[in-house]
Structures are given as C-alpha cells and as structure tokens.
Scaffold this motif. Structure first.
Motif, PDB file in Angstrom:
ATOM      1  N   GLU A  66       0.800  -1.224   0.000  1.00 50.85           N
ATOM      2  CA  GLU A  66       0.000   0.000   0.000  1.00 50.85           C
ATOM      3  C   GLU A  66       0.836   1.280   0.000  1.00 50.85           C
ATOM      4  O   GLU A  66       0.609   2.185  -0.803  1.00 50.85           O
ATOM      5  CB  GLU A  66      -0.946  -0.004   1.203  1.00 50.85           C
ATOM      6  CG  GLU A  66      -2.053   1.027   1.126  1.00 50.85           C
ATOM      7  CD  GLU A  66      -3.034   0.760  -0.009  1.00 50.85           C
ATOM      8  OE1 GLU A  66      -3.269   1.695  -0.804  1.00 50.85           O
ATOM      9  OE2 GLU A  66      -3.544  -0.372  -0.122  1.00 50.85           O
ATOM     10  N   TRP A  84       2.548   2.755  -3.251  1.00 47.37           N
ATOM     11  CA  TRP A  84       1.745   3.398  -4.287  1.00 47.37           C
ATOM     12  C   TRP A  84       1.792   4.921  -4.188  1.00 47.37           C
ATOM     13  O   TRP A  84       1.443   5.620  -5.133  1.00 47.37           O
ATOM     14  CB  TRP A  84       0.299   2.917  -4.198  1.00 47.37           C
ATOM     15  CG  TRP A  84       0.126   1.532  -4.738  1.00 47.37           C
ATOM     16  CD1 TRP A  84       0.378   0.356  -4.087  1.00 47.37           C
ATOM     17  CD2 TRP A  84      -0.314   1.167  -6.053  1.00 47.37           C
ATOM     18  NE1 TRP A  84       0.127  -0.718  -4.908  1.00 47.37           N
ATOM     19  CE2 TRP A  84      -0.312  -0.247  -6.120  1.00 47.37           C
ATOM     20  CE3 TRP A  84      -0.722   1.888  -7.179  1.00 47.37           C
ATOM     21  CZ2 TRP A  84      -0.687  -0.936  -7.262  1.00 47.37           C
ATOM     22  CZ3 TRP A  84      -1.107   1.198  -8.316  1.00 47.37           C
ATOM     23  CH2 TRP A  84      -1.085  -0.188  -8.350  1.00 47.37           C
ATOM     24  N   ALA A 112      -4.516  -0.405  -2.991  1.00 45.54           N
ATOM     25  CA  ALA A 112      -3.653  -1.165  -3.903  1.00 45.54           C
ATOM     26  C   ALA A 112      -4.428  -2.286  -4.604  1.00 45.54           C
ATOM     27  O   ALA A 112      -4.329  -2.421  -5.832  1.00 45.54           O
ATOM     28  CB  ALA A 112      -2.447  -1.705  -3.142  1.00 45.54           C
TER      29      ALA A 112
END
Length: 274
Positions: A30, A33, A95
């Motif tokens: 996560e 990103w 994500a």
C-alpha cells in the motif's frame, strides 16, 4: 477482419508496455503506491490511474463525473484538468482496487484489439473531445503508456525497456514534435539546420531544417555547417522532451555546439508533452 497492418506496431507497443507496468505494480504494498514519480505532481498511484483512464478513453467509456480540488498546483490549464479527472477520481483507491481495475481494463482492451477492424483513418474521440484518426489515437496511446512505464521504473529504481517497441514509437512521436520547437518556440533562423545526435539504446542522427518560410521539417540527411548541434543519450532525450527534467539538471549529459543563444532557447522549450 483483423487489426490493420498500419496499427499493429502500436498495438504491439502498448501490449509490451502495459504488461511491464502490470509486472512492476503487482507486488507493491500500500505505502509504495504513494511514491513520487518524475511526472510532475503524480505518485505511482496517479500514474497507474492515468494509464487506466487512457485505456478507458480508448474503450469509449463515459468520462467520470468528478469535481477536482482547487489546490492541485500541477494543474494549470484545461488540458491538464481534462487529464487529471481520471487521476483524482482514483486517488483514494487501495492497492488491490488499483491492480484489479488495471487487470480488468487490460482484459477489455485486449478484447477490443482482437476485434478491431476499423480503417486507420476512422475518426474517434481524442483528448478534450476533439476528433482524431484511429491511427493517431493508437500512436499517441502507445507513446504515453511507454513514457509512463518509464516514470514507474524511475520511481521504483527498476530501469529497463529503453529499446522496447514503445521506445521506437516514442522516438518518432517526439521527433515529429520538435520542428515546432525549433522553428516557432526557439525562433531558429530561416534557412538553417539543427542537428540532433542521440546515442544509447535507441540511436539516431536527425536534422531539423528550417526553410525560407520558417517551417521546420525532420530529415535523415546530415547537415553541413548546422546552426546548432545537440548531442545526448537516449534516456536524457526522452526525459527532456517529456518534461521530466530541466536542462540544468542533466547538463553533464548534454553537449551543445554552435549558436549559444539558439541552443539555450531550444533546450528551454524542449519539453513537448502537455
């Protein structure tokens, strides 16, 4: 019916780049990103959102109904607002949501390409709603997806594919845009020539000739006594032409000869992407 031979190189370039993008982002956790990319104002999530949005546009999907925040410093004109809509609407996606939508969009796009039988000259919806040919749309699309693959690679420290099918499309797209830079933005003298000498994974020597009317064209023939010569490696050429770096930031990778004022004006206006 099958894809027109003129369009096949663009489909191949897109396939190569989109597969690479999928491979790059699939394992990201996560927090990764949110990593910054060389694309001004955009994180990895933003770049992937843009790529998804580009393919949705190629598929003819309705554009999102969304109000942009007023504090996006990198959005300064209507074209950027148009582009940012597909990005901002996905800014809070997780994500798994990002990778799932990417995969689903690729499946749909692959199906579209398998069934694509239209003539290259067919008019389709382009950016800002203007009409362009299918060939131009697919060429610009293949170019954009390869450039954004390179943005992701830079952010993740995973260089590669600098000589892929998309790179060759990018070479032609960027070279086609440079006569405008030389003739109108840099005000190169009429009846003059500027030489671009690019080496590395993609090599080329091109002459931008400015005619007596002040129009610029790209030629493969070398120029005798050019007004200016710019020598650089392929990666630097791409990063400059796509506005990812300033000339000052890559001055150690640039060699210029000829009129100092002209080479300076060319480099200040070298970025040709929106």
């Amino acid at each position: 019916m099958s894809l027109h031979p003129t369009l096949q190189p663009y489909a191949d370039a897109w396939t190569h780049s989109i597969d690479a993008i999928t491979e790059l982002v699939q394992p990201l956790v996560e927090g990764e990103w949110n990593r910054r990319t060389p694309c001004p104002g955009w994180s990895i999530r933003d770049v992937v959102s843009h790529v998804i949005g580009l393919d949705c546009e190629m598929l003819g999907d309705p554009r999102p109904i969304h109000t942009l925040p007023r504090d996006l410093y990198h959005v300064t004109n209507e074209a950027q607002r148009y582009t940012e809509m597909q990005v901002d609407v996905r800014r809070h996606h997780t994500a798994p949501e990002m990778t799932s939508e990417l995969e689903y969009t690729i499946i749909r796009r692959n199906r579209q390409l398998r069934n694509e039988s239209r003539d290259p000259g067919t008019k389709v919806r382009g950016p800002l709603g203007r009409e362009i040919t299918l060939e131009e749309a697919m060429r610009q699309h293949a170019f954009a997806v390869w450039v954004h693959e390179q943005d992701l690679r830079a952010a993740l420290g995973r260089p590669g594919n600098l000589d892929s099918p998309g790179a060759l499309v990018a070479r032609d797209v960027l070279l086609a845009a440079l006569p405008e830079v030389m003739a109108n933005k840099a005000n190169a003298p009429r009846s003059s020539a500027i030489v671009l000498d690019v080496h590395g994974p993609v090599e080329f020597l091109r002459t931008i000739r400015i005619d007596i009317q002040g129009r610029g064209t790209v030629e493969t023939a070398p120029a005798l006594g050019p007004a200016a010569t710019l020598t650089m490696d392929w990666e630097t050429f791409v990063r400059l032409a796509c506005g990812r770096v300033t000339p000052e930031a890559v001055s150690d990778r640039l060699k210029t000869e000829g009129d100092v004022g002209l080479t300076g004006a060319i480099l200040r206006n070298f970025a040709v992407t929106p």
